[in-house]
Design an enzyme around this catalytic site. Structure first.
Site, PDB file in Angstrom:
ATOM      1  N   ASP A 196       0.828  -1.208   0.000  1.00  0.00           N
ATOM      2  CA  ASP A 196       0.000   0.000   0.000  1.00  0.00           C
ATOM      3  C   ASP A 196       0.864   1.261   0.000  1.00  0.00           C
ATOM      4  OD1 ASP A 196      -2.310   1.516   0.086  1.00  0.00           O
ATOM      5  OD2 ASP A 196      -2.494   1.401   2.266  1.00  0.00           O
ATOM      6  N   ASN A 209       1.437   3.452  -2.830  1.00  0.00           N
ATOM      7  CA  ASN A 209       2.048   3.925  -4.092  1.00  0.00           C
ATOM      8  C   ASN A 209       1.583   5.338  -4.424  1.00  0.00           C
ATOM      9  OD1 ASN A 209       3.145   1.400  -4.370  1.00  0.00           O
ATOM     10  ND2 ASN A 209       1.713   0.704  -5.947  1.00  0.00           N
ATOM     11  N   TRP A 223       2.945   7.946  -2.003  1.00  0.00           N
ATOM     12  CA  TRP A 223       4.392   8.116  -2.255  1.00  0.00           C
ATOM     13  C   TRP A 223       4.601   9.110  -3.389  1.00  0.00           C
ATOM     14  CZ3 TRP A 223       7.616   7.393  -6.450  1.00  0.00           C
ATOM     15  CH2 TRP A 223       8.992   7.340  -6.182  1.00  0.00           C
ATOM     16  N   HIS A 259       2.842   3.794  -8.789  1.00  0.00           N
ATOM     17  CA  HIS A 259       2.648   2.374  -9.134  1.00  0.00           C
ATOM     18  C   HIS A 259       3.881   1.839  -9.872  1.00  0.00           C
ATOM     19  CE1 HIS A 259      -1.321   2.304  -7.566  1.00  0.00           C
ATOM     20  NE2 HIS A 259      -1.877   3.031  -8.503  1.00  0.00           N
ATOM     21  N   GLU A 292     -11.888  -4.515  -5.102  1.00  0.00           N
ATOM     22  CA  GLU A 292     -12.292  -3.102  -4.984  1.00  0.00           C
ATOM     23  C   GLU A 292     -11.529  -2.216  -5.977  1.00  0.00           C
ATOM     24  OE1 GLU A 292     -11.512  -5.048  -2.294  1.00  0.00           O
ATOM     25  OE2 GLU A 292     -13.646  -5.321  -1.842  1.00  0.00           O
ATOM     26  N   LEU A 344      10.151 -21.569  -3.750  1.00  0.00           N
ATOM     27  CA  LEU A 344       9.194 -20.602  -3.199  1.00  0.00           C
ATOM     28  C   LEU A 344       7.848 -20.647  -3.939  1.00  0.00           C
ATOM     29  CD1 LEU A 344       8.753 -18.015  -1.351  1.00  0.00           C
ATOM     30  CD2 LEU A 344       9.435 -16.686  -3.367  1.00  0.00           C
TER      31      LEU A 344
HETATM   32  C1  FPP Z   1      -1.817   0.397  -3.318  1.00  0.00           C
HETATM   33  O1  FPP Z   1      -1.384   1.692  -3.529  1.00  0.00           O
HETATM   34  C2  FPP Z   1      -1.295  -0.517  -4.310  1.00  0.00           C
HETATM   35  C3  FPP Z   1      -2.014  -1.069  -5.311  1.00  0.00           C
HETATM   36  C4  FPP Z   1      -3.437  -0.772  -5.538  1.00  0.00           C
HETATM   37  C5  FPP Z   1      -1.446  -2.004  -6.269  1.00  0.00           C
HETATM   38  C6  FPP Z   1      -0.134  -2.665  -5.918  1.00  0.00           C
HETATM   39  C7  FPP Z   1       0.603  -2.820  -7.170  1.00  0.00           C
HETATM   40  C8  FPP Z   1       1.927  -2.753  -7.342  1.00  0.00           C
HETATM   41  C9  FPP Z   1       2.886  -2.669  -6.214  1.00  0.00           C
HETATM   42  C10 FPP Z   1       2.532  -2.748  -8.690  1.00  0.00           C
HETATM   43  C11 FPP Z   1       2.164  -3.893  -9.599  1.00  0.00           C
HETATM   44  C12 FPP Z   1       2.504  -5.226  -9.083  1.00  0.00           C
HETATM   45  C13 FPP Z   1       3.372  -6.090  -9.656  1.00  0.00           C
HETATM   46  C14 FPP Z   1       3.523  -7.455  -9.087  1.00  0.00           C
HETATM   47  C15 FPP Z   1       4.182  -5.735 -10.803  1.00  0.00           C
HETATM   48  P1  FPP Z   1      -2.462   2.859  -3.533  1.00  0.00           P
HETATM   49  O2  FPP Z   1      -2.575   3.377  -4.905  1.00  0.00           O
HETATM   50  O3  FPP Z   1      -3.727   2.403  -2.930  1.00  0.00           O
HETATM   51  O4  FPP Z   1      -1.753   3.896  -2.617  1.00  0.00           O
HETATM   52  P2  FPP Z   1      -2.467   5.002  -1.743  1.00  0.00           P
HETATM   53  O5  FPP Z   1      -3.182   4.292  -0.636  1.00  0.00           O
HETATM   54  O6  FPP Z   1      -1.329   5.828  -1.244  1.00  0.00           O
HETATM   55  O7  FPP Z   1      -3.383   5.758  -2.644  1.00  0.00           O
END
Ligand code: FPP
Length: 218
Positions: free
Chosen positions: A15, A17, A20, A32, A62, A126
């Site tokens: 969580d 991205n 950040w 992302h 979601e 793994l």
């Molecule tokens: C949450 O951040 C993260 C996600 C919804 C997706 C996670 C995906 C990745 C890490 C990249 C793709 C994965 C692979 C395996 C290549 P958010 O956008 O909800 O962050 P926020 O809460 O700060 O808005």
């Protein structure tokens, strides 16, 4: 750490991205991209341990409600990740599974995921689980439907439904429950991650946003 102290199964809710990126005045999508770049280093960190199973929450049920451009970027990042890293995963004897309902995903990604699962299915190192279009409630519902159909067809009776048979009907049927769930970005919420399977899991919340979660942090 001795072997016996390692958790067998670790789940990660990746969580933060978006935050950040926003904290740098950048677009969420750039978060992302950075987040996707972090994934392989964490897999490598796990490969250096005795952890047997790693489940990564990549896209929740979601998340389909997010703007279409964001969904497309996430699907694209997943595709590119698999394209780039598959050989490395094979070399490291990693077995890939996809947990979730991928029916809504773009066909190219579906094919790619299917291919990764098939190609690695005899690997016994793994267990790497990509949780794509996954929701804990959804998992419980699909297991309930599966067992109900078996009752209706006479294959099993209602008395046969117990914790063991129910666990075997979930997406994680072949796997142990997670011993440890890590969530990044400081949120103390489970957010529909493996609701049934998390009954006894320990929970660790890192204050770091996912793109800042390094091998060393792990
Ligand atoms: C949450 O951040 C993260 C996600 C919804 C997706 C996670 C995906 C990745 C890490 C990249 C793709 C994965 C692979 C395996 C290549 P958010 O956008 O909800 O962050 P926020 O809460 O700060 O808005």
């Amino acid at each position: 750490m001795t072997e016996s102290q390692w958790p067998r199964h670790v789940g990660i809710i990746m969580d933060g991205n978006g935050r950040w990126a926003q904290s740098r005045g950048w677009k969420r999508l750039q978060g992302h991209m950075q987040g996707a770049d972090k994934v392989i280093s964490i897999i490598e960190a796990v490969l250096e341990t005795e952890i047997k199973t790693l489940s990564l929450f990549c896209f929740s049920t979601e998340n389909w409600k997010r703007p279409i451009t964001e969904i497309q970027v996430l699907m694209d990042l997943m595709y590119k990740f698999l394209d780039k890293q598959l050989q490395r995963l094979i070399t490291n004897n990693v077995r890939v599974r996809v947990l979730g309902d991928m029916d809504k995903a773009p066909s190219l990604l579906r094919e790619k995921l299917k291919n990764c699962v098939e190609i690695t299915q005899t690997n016994n190192g793994l267990n790497l689980n990509f949780m794509m279009s996954y929701g804990g409630r959804d998992d419980i519902l699909q297991a309930t439907r599966k067992l109900s159909e078996k009752v209706l067809s006479g294959e099993i009776s209602i008395e046969d439904i117990n914790e063991n048979t129910f666990s075997k009907a979930l997406h994680t049927s072949e796997l142990d429950d997670p011993d440890l769930i890590i969530r990044t970005s400081g949120e103390f919420r489970i957010s529909n991650f493996m609701l049934w399977q998390a009954a006894y899991s320990e929970f660790y919340v890192s204050p770091k946003f996912w793109p800042d979660f390094t091998k060393k942090t792990f």
